[in-house]
Design an enzyme around this catalytic site. Structure first.
Site, PDB file in Angstrom:
ATOM      1  N   CYS A 155      10.234   1.045  -3.813  1.00 39.08           N
ATOM      2  CA  CYS A 155      11.523   1.460  -3.271  1.00 39.08           C
ATOM      3  C   CYS A 155      11.965   0.229  -2.490  1.00 39.08           C
ATOM      4  CB  CYS A 155      11.432   2.731  -2.413  1.00 39.08           C
ATOM      5  SG  CYS A 155      10.440   2.596  -0.914  1.00 39.08           S
TER       6      CYS A 155
ATOM      7  N   HIS B 221     -11.364  -2.350  -0.802  1.00 45.91           N
ATOM      8  CA  HIS B 221     -11.802  -1.511   0.317  1.00 45.91           C
ATOM      9  C   HIS B 221     -11.296  -0.078   0.246  1.00 45.91           C
ATOM     10  CE1 HIS B 221     -12.624  -5.156   3.211  1.00 45.91           C
ATOM     11  NE2 HIS B 221     -13.267  -5.237   2.049  1.00 45.91           N
TER      12      HIS B 221
HETATM   13  C1  RB5 Z   1      17.172   3.100  -0.193  1.00 45.56           C
HETATM   14  O1  RB5 Z   1      18.303   2.483   0.330  1.00 45.56           O
HETATM   15  C2  RB5 Z   1      15.967   2.849   0.697  1.00 45.56           C
HETATM   16  O2  RB5 Z   1      16.048   3.597   1.850  1.00 45.56           O
HETATM   17  C3  RB5 Z   1      14.700   3.179  -0.055  1.00 45.56           C
HETATM   18  O3  RB5 Z   1      14.626   2.411  -1.198  1.00 45.56           O
HETATM   19  C4  RB5 Z   1      13.396   2.929   0.676  1.00 45.56           C
HETATM   20  O4  RB5 Z   1      13.362   1.684   1.299  1.00 45.56           O
HETATM   21  C5  RB5 Z   1      12.915   4.005   1.544  1.00 45.56           C
HETATM   22  O5  RB5 Z   1      11.831   3.955   2.138  1.00 45.56           O
END
Ligand code: RB5
Length: 141
Positions: free
Chosen positions: A61, A94
């Site tokens: 993400c 680990h």
């Molecule tokens: C999306 O904008 C962002 O919040 C997501 O990709 C992530 O970083 C969340 O933890």
């Protein structure tokens, strides 16, 4: 592999690299830059790893945090947040991580590829580390 929009471009880059290297990839999405909610894509991958359907998962993400938090809700998942090569090596040696979570917006794609190779080829050291990871799951009474 699974990501939200924050890791979409990195997922596409890594998927190509992995396929060129001969790995068979299952892509849980997302499939574009359109804004989505990361749990909608991370939970299905984490469930598949949790259930033993797949040995390893690679998730992303923007920061790597939300994806990692989501994956670690599954009892048999050990998702490590990976920012560099050494941290990636350690989460295999680990922690026997079965999922790596990468910040799609904060590290160069080529560095992420080096990390993926380490994640997929580094063995768990066992021993005292096995004793420790066995204590991670919460036992429901
Ligand atoms: C999306 O904008 C962002 O919040 C997501 O990709 C992530 O970083 C969340 O933890």
């Amino acid at each position: 592999m699974a990501t939200d929009h924050g890791g979409y471009a990195m997922k596409e880059f890594l998927k190509k690299k992995l396929e060129e290297a001969g790995y068979e990839i299952v892509d849980f999405g997302t499939y574009s830059e359109e804004s989505v909610d990361y749990p909608d894509f991370i939970h299905p991958l984490a469930k598949a790893v949790n259930d033993g359907e797949y040995e390893r998962g690679i998730i992303m993400c923007g920061s790597g945090n939300g994806a990692q938090m989501t994956a670690n809700k599954h009892q048999n998942v050990r998702a490590g947040l990976c920012w560099n090569e050494e941290q990636t090596r350690l989460t295999r040696q680990h922690n026997d991580a079965n999922i790596m979570s990468i910040p799609g917006r904060y590290i160069p794609f080529e560095q992420a590829w080096e990390m993926v190779k380490i994640f997929l080829t580094t063995e768990f050291e066992g021993g005292r580390h096995l004793r420790r990871i066995k204590k991670i799951p919460i036992k429901c009474e």
